[in-house]
Design a protein around this motif. Structure first.
Motif, PDB file in Angstrom:
ATOM      1  N   SER A 154       0.834  -1.213   0.000  1.00  0.00           N
ATOM      2  CA  SER A 154       0.000   0.000   0.000  1.00  0.00           C
ATOM      3  C   SER A 154       0.861   1.252   0.000  1.00  0.00           C
ATOM      4  N   SER A 155       1.784   1.303  -0.928  1.00  0.00           N
ATOM      5  CA  SER A 155       2.695   2.449  -0.991  1.00  0.00           C
ATOM      6  C   SER A 155       2.872   2.904  -2.428  1.00  0.00           C
ATOM      7  N   LEU A 156       3.258   4.165  -2.562  1.00  0.00           N
ATOM      8  CA  LEU A 156       3.575   4.758  -3.855  1.00  0.00           C
ATOM      9  C   LEU A 156       5.043   5.172  -3.839  1.00  0.00           C
ATOM     10  N   VAL A 157       5.744   4.887  -4.924  1.00  0.00           N
ATOM     11  CA  VAL A 157       7.180   5.166  -5.013  1.00  0.00           C
ATOM     12  C   VAL A 157       7.415   6.169  -6.136  1.00  0.00           C
ATOM     13  N   CYS A 158       8.149   7.232  -5.808  1.00  0.00           N
ATOM     14  CA  CYS A 158       8.464   8.276  -6.784  1.00  0.00           C
ATOM     15  C   CYS A 158       9.892   8.077  -7.285  1.00  0.00           C
ATOM     16  N   GLY A 159      10.074   8.136  -8.586  1.00  0.00           N
ATOM     17  CA  GLY A 159      11.394   7.980  -9.185  1.00  0.00           C
ATOM     18  C   GLY A 159      11.759   9.173 -10.037  1.00  0.00           C
ATOM     19  N   GLU A 160      13.066   9.413 -10.173  1.00  0.00           N
ATOM     20  CA  GLU A 160      13.578  10.529 -10.970  1.00  0.00           C
ATOM     21  C   GLU A 160      14.841  10.066 -11.670  1.00  0.00           C
ATOM     22  N   ALA A 161      15.051  10.507 -12.920  1.00  0.00           N
ATOM     23  CA  ALA A 161      16.101   9.935 -13.760  1.00  0.00           C
ATOM     24  C   ALA A 161      17.505  10.331 -13.333  1.00  0.00           C
ATOM     25  N   TRP A 162      17.873  11.623 -13.472  1.00  0.00           N
ATOM     26  CA  TRP A 162      19.280  11.960 -13.239  1.00  0.00           C
ATOM     27  C   TRP A 162      19.484  13.378 -12.711  1.00  0.00           C
ATOM     28  N   VAL A 184       5.244   9.738   4.784  1.00  0.00           N
ATOM     29  CA  VAL A 184       6.304   9.809   3.776  1.00  0.00           C
ATOM     30  C   VAL A 184       7.612   9.325   4.385  1.00  0.00           C
ATOM     31  N   SER A 185       8.399   8.572   3.609  1.00  0.00           N
ATOM     32  CA  SER A 185       9.692   8.074   4.079  1.00  0.00           C
ATOM     33  C   SER A 185      10.662   9.227   4.283  1.00  0.00           C
ATOM     34  N   LEU A 186      11.768   8.950   4.976  1.00  0.00           N
ATOM     35  CA  LEU A 186      12.735   9.991   5.287  1.00  0.00           C
ATOM     36  C   LEU A 186      13.332  10.625   4.036  1.00  0.00           C
TER      37      LEU A 186
END
Length: 271
Positions: A154-162, A184-186
């Motif tokens: 039950s979590s959402l993960v945000c990603g970013e390229a570079w 929200v995680s640290l």
């Protein structure tokens, strides 16, 4: 005690009494590595140079080479030498300056071509040399932000390229995340959703010095809890208010009409 340990204990104190030579000379770049520079700004690298009382720094040289490659070619950026360590830049454009007797390197108008591994080398009167290194890279804007869901957790993960030095934050229905929505995680990358089931629009915002970029995960619309109850309560309040007003008007009408009849009767009796 064997012979090796005996010699070590006998020789070590003698080494401490020897005059400080090559081992006392050191140099390192104090900037936190890697150094990220925004294109068009000024690159500033500072070196800490230390040497013993019997050593004299005769030359300070700054060089740069590519960070990757099979045969990296070094480019001399500038050097300070002679009495008083007079400094000269080797680049014809005049973008490179050396200050503080070579301890500080400045390059104006930073470009992608200025990235790489920088080295500062100091040389003493005997020709002995020591070198410090530092990696310099371009400061890049955030790119290709994405949001994925981990259903089992039950979590959402945000990603970013570079992007350089990205900072993450979350919104739910364009509002800041509250405890009722999730935690929200640290590092800001993961949102642990508290609501069941996951519903609504979740937006991840990633920003740094050059701007920001967002990505949104859309779940099923959230049902308004107790919506029917709220409507019923509102309707009941309206009905009660209208009933109260109507009752007051009827009471007032009846009161004044009764007073008029009594006055009329009293007038007839007097006649």
């Amino acid at each position: 005690m064997d012979l090796q340990h005996f010699l070590c204990w006998r020789i070590a104190p003698l080494l401490l009494l020897l005059p400080c030579g090559f081992q006392c000379m050191s140099v390192h770049i104090v900037n936190e590595e890697p150094v990220h520079v925004i294109p068009g700004s000024i690159l500033v690298l500072k070196a800490r140079i230390e040497h013993g009382p019997l050593e004299q720094i005769c030359m300070v040289t700054w060089e740069r080479e590519p960070e990757t490659g099979f045969n990296p070619e070094k480019v001399t950026l500038g050097m300070c030498s002679g009495r008083g360590l007079k400094c000269t830049g080797m680049r014809p454009t005049g973008r490179v300056t050396l200050e503080e007797q070579g301890a500080t390197l400045k390059i104006a108008g930073y470009t992608v071509a200025d990235g790489g591994v920088y080295a500062v080398t100091i040389t003493d009167q005997t020709g002995a040399k020591v070198t410090g290194h530092c990696i310099v890279r371009e400061y890049e804007a955030v790119n290709h932000v994405s949001v994925s869901i981990n259903v089992s957790h039950s979590s959402l993960v945000c990603g970013e390229a570079w992007g350089t030095d990205p900072h993450f934050s979350w919104l739910h229905e364009r509002a800041a995340i509250t405890k009722s929505v999730g935690n929200v995680s640290l590092d800001g990358k993961t949102l642990f959703v508290s609501t069941r089931p996951i519903c609504g629009h979740f937006t991840c915002m990633v920003k740094n010095k050059l701007g920001y970029s967002t990505a949104t995960y859309t779940a099923a619309p959230c049902e308004m809890e107790d919506k029917g109850t709220t409507v019923a309560v509102v309707c009941l309040v309206i009905v009660l208010l209208l009933g109260g007003v109507l009752a007051f008007l009827l009471w007032r009408r009846h009161r004044y009409s009764g007073r008029g009849e009594r006055l009329h009767e009293h007038f007839d009796d007097n006649i």
